[in-house]
Motif scaffolding. Sequence first.
Motif, PDB file in Angstrom:
ATOM      1  N   HIS A  36       0.861  -1.180   0.000  1.00 21.88           N
ATOM      2  CA  HIS A  36       0.000   0.000   0.000  1.00 21.88           C
ATOM      3  C   HIS A  36       0.897   1.229   0.000  1.00 21.88           C
ATOM      4  O   HIS A  36       1.870   1.307   0.755  1.00 21.88           O
ATOM      5  CB  HIS A  36      -0.918   0.012   1.221  1.00 21.88           C
ATOM      6  CG  HIS A  36      -1.864   1.173   1.242  1.00 21.88           C
ATOM      7  ND1 HIS A  36      -1.652   2.295   2.012  1.00 21.88           N
ATOM      8  CD2 HIS A  36      -3.027   1.394   0.566  1.00 21.88           C
ATOM      9  CE1 HIS A  36      -2.634   3.156   1.816  1.00 21.88           C
ATOM     10  NE2 HIS A  36      -3.476   2.636   0.950  1.00 21.88           N
ATOM     11  N   VAL A  37       0.569   2.213  -0.858  1.00 27.44           N
ATOM     12  CA  VAL A  37       1.439   3.377  -1.034  1.00 27.44           C
ATOM     13  C   VAL A  37       0.657   4.665  -0.847  1.00 27.44           C
ATOM     14  O   VAL A  37      -0.439   4.826  -1.405  1.00 27.44           O
ATOM     15  CB  VAL A  37       2.087   3.381  -2.439  1.00 27.44           C
ATOM     16  CG1 VAL A  37       3.068   4.545  -2.574  1.00 27.44           C
ATOM     17  CG2 VAL A  37       2.794   2.056  -2.719  1.00 27.44           C
ATOM     18  N   ILE A  38       1.214   5.595  -0.074  1.00 31.03           N
ATOM     19  CA  ILE A  38       0.645   6.940   0.034  1.00 31.03           C
ATOM     20  C   ILE A  38       1.744   7.965  -0.227  1.00 31.03           C
ATOM     21  O   ILE A  38       2.930   7.689  -0.007  1.00 31.03           O
ATOM     22  CB  ILE A  38      -0.002   7.205   1.413  1.00 31.03           C
ATOM     23  CG1 ILE A  38       1.052   7.121   2.523  1.00 31.03           C
ATOM     24  CG2 ILE A  38      -1.150   6.267   1.674  1.00 31.03           C
ATOM     25  CD1 ILE A  38       0.530   7.620   3.864  1.00 31.03           C
ATOM     26  N   GLY A  39       1.335   9.123  -0.716  1.00 31.97           N
ATOM     27  CA  GLY A  39       2.277  10.212  -0.932  1.00 31.97           C
ATOM     28  C   GLY A  39       2.058  11.316   0.083  1.00 31.97           C
ATOM     29  O   GLY A  39       0.938  11.518   0.560  1.00 31.97           O
ATOM     30  N   PHE A  40       3.116  12.021   0.411  1.00 28.05           N
ATOM     31  CA  PHE A  40       3.017  13.192   1.287  1.00 28.05           C
ATOM     32  C   PHE A  40       3.312  14.429   0.459  1.00 28.05           C
ATOM     33  O   PHE A  40       4.291  14.484  -0.279  1.00 28.05           O
ATOM     34  CB  PHE A  40       4.001  13.072   2.459  1.00 28.05           C
ATOM     35  CG  PHE A  40       3.645  11.969   3.412  1.00 28.05           C
ATOM     36  CD1 PHE A  40       2.716  12.185   4.418  1.00 28.05           C
ATOM     37  CD2 PHE A  40       4.217  10.711   3.289  1.00 28.05           C
ATOM     38  CE1 PHE A  40       2.370  11.164   5.294  1.00 28.05           C
ATOM     39  CE2 PHE A  40       3.883   9.681   4.159  1.00 28.05           C
ATOM     40  CZ  PHE A  40       2.953   9.916   5.165  1.00 28.05           C
ATOM     41  N   ARG A  41       2.426  15.408   0.579  1.00 32.02           N
ATOM     42  CA  ARG A  41       2.523  16.609  -0.245  1.00 32.02           C
ATOM     43  C   ARG A  41       3.608  17.560   0.264  1.00 32.02           C
ATOM     44  O   ARG A  41       3.809  17.705   1.463  1.00 32.02           O
ATOM     45  CB  ARG A  41       1.177  17.341  -0.273  1.00 32.02           C
ATOM     46  CG  ARG A  41       0.046  16.518  -0.908  1.00 32.02           C
ATOM     47  CD  ARG A  41      -1.250  17.311  -0.930  1.00 32.02           C
ATOM     48  NE  ARG A  41      -2.349  16.558  -1.481  1.00 32.02           N
ATOM     49  CZ  ARG A  41      -2.647  16.495  -2.786  1.00 32.02           C
ATOM     50  NH1 ARG A  41      -1.893  17.148  -3.650  1.00 32.02           N
ATOM     51  NH2 ARG A  41      -3.668  15.787  -3.215  1.00 32.02           N
ATOM     52  N   ASP A  42       4.294  18.195  -0.681  1.00 29.54           N
ATOM     53  CA  ASP A  42       5.229  19.281  -0.381  1.00 29.54           C
ATOM     54  C   ASP A  42       6.353  18.876   0.562  1.00 29.54           C
ATOM     55  O   ASP A  42       6.673  19.589   1.527  1.00 29.54           O
ATOM     56  CB  ASP A  42       4.481  20.496   0.171  1.00 29.54           C
ATOM     57  CG  ASP A  42       3.388  20.984  -0.780  1.00 29.54           C
ATOM     58  OD1 ASP A  42       3.577  20.839  -2.002  1.00 29.54           O
ATOM     59  OD2 ASP A  42       2.360  21.483  -0.302  1.00 29.54           O
ATOM     60  N   GLY A  43       6.939  17.738   0.313  1.00 26.34           N
ATOM     61  CA  GLY A  43       8.137  17.338   1.024  1.00 26.34           C
ATOM     62  C   GLY A  43       7.924  17.039   2.494  1.00 26.34           C
ATOM     63  O   GLY A  43       6.868  16.549   2.912  1.00 26.34           O
TER      64      GLY A  43
END
Length: 380
Positions: A36-43
């Motif tokens: 499962h993959v999530i991204g975090f915005r703006d570093g």
Amino acid sequence: MATRQIGILTAGGDSPGLNAAIRGVGKAAMGYYKMHVIGFRDGFRGLMENRTMALDGGQLSGILTLGGTILGTSRDKPHKMPVGGKLLDMTDAIVANYHEHHLDCLVCLGGGGTLKNALRLKEKGLNVINLPKTIDNDVWGTDTTFGFDTALSIATECIDRLHSTAHSHHRIIVVEIMGHRAGWLALGAGLAGGADVILIPEIPYDVESIAEAIRERVNSGKPFSIVAVAEGAISKQDLAALAAAKQQKKATKEKARKAAKPPRKMDDGEADAAELIYASRTLRLAKQLEKLTGLEARLTILGHLQRGGAPSAADRILATRLGTAAADLIAKKHYGVLVAARGEGTRPLPIEEVAGKVKTVPPDHPLILSARRVGTNFGD
């Protein structure tokens, strides 16, 4: 067995190939390893503020060719983050959010600064992996970084285009190319674009040496010249002034320490010398060359043009190769590494071995030797 959870963020300056790398990590992790993959915005700021973005198949579709980063980026550091007008250490908040999402690993896409920040998080007990991104190609331990090939092609094309106007108007065209600490981009673009002079941070230059090379070109029937300058290139005179200013600042601090009182503020002359490293030396160089040669000189600063637009085929391939290798390492629970490009493959290097180091251009590098063989002047 519980599904592996991974997070991805992009930090530092934007660079071609970031989206290709996000896609490479995400598709390999989800499609091949069922993670499962999530991204975090703006570093790191987005990780601190817990601002996430779902990275499913739909989000990863169609981004291979896009420049920039769908996650956004920032230069905020975990231990020195602007919050409420102050710089605060927000590392504990980042650690808490990492655990809140039950992450098994955080994949950080970035250059030298990101590596140092990833190391800080590793020292806090987090599992991290770093992918080498920067157009400067100055990440130590990797053959190359994604973003470099695209920027190199752009800078080379710009030099190609400037040749015609330099020739037509019998001018000196000074082209400022990115590269604060390392001259890989200016060296490569200057060599590929046929620049007559290449100036890089690793080789302090003498203005008179450059002017003499240009005068020799004029005497041989070539009344124009292209000067490719890395933004971090510095003259021998400025380098000496900086060294003197730093020594004076050090002596002032030591004197204040012994006297147990705050150090005095630098006077205007000292401050001017200390700020030389931040000033635009390239404009001054153009004016000096104009005066010394009698030719008109024009300055072109490529700036962020070099970082924008779609990544080249080579950068798409490299970013995908590094991204999928990161997923392989996560599957093996091999954390705390930089995924370095080595030949046609990759090699995981402990972050401790690479963080804080800069890959600079050696004075005897084959590209420099080749450039000298074809008559390129380096100002030394």
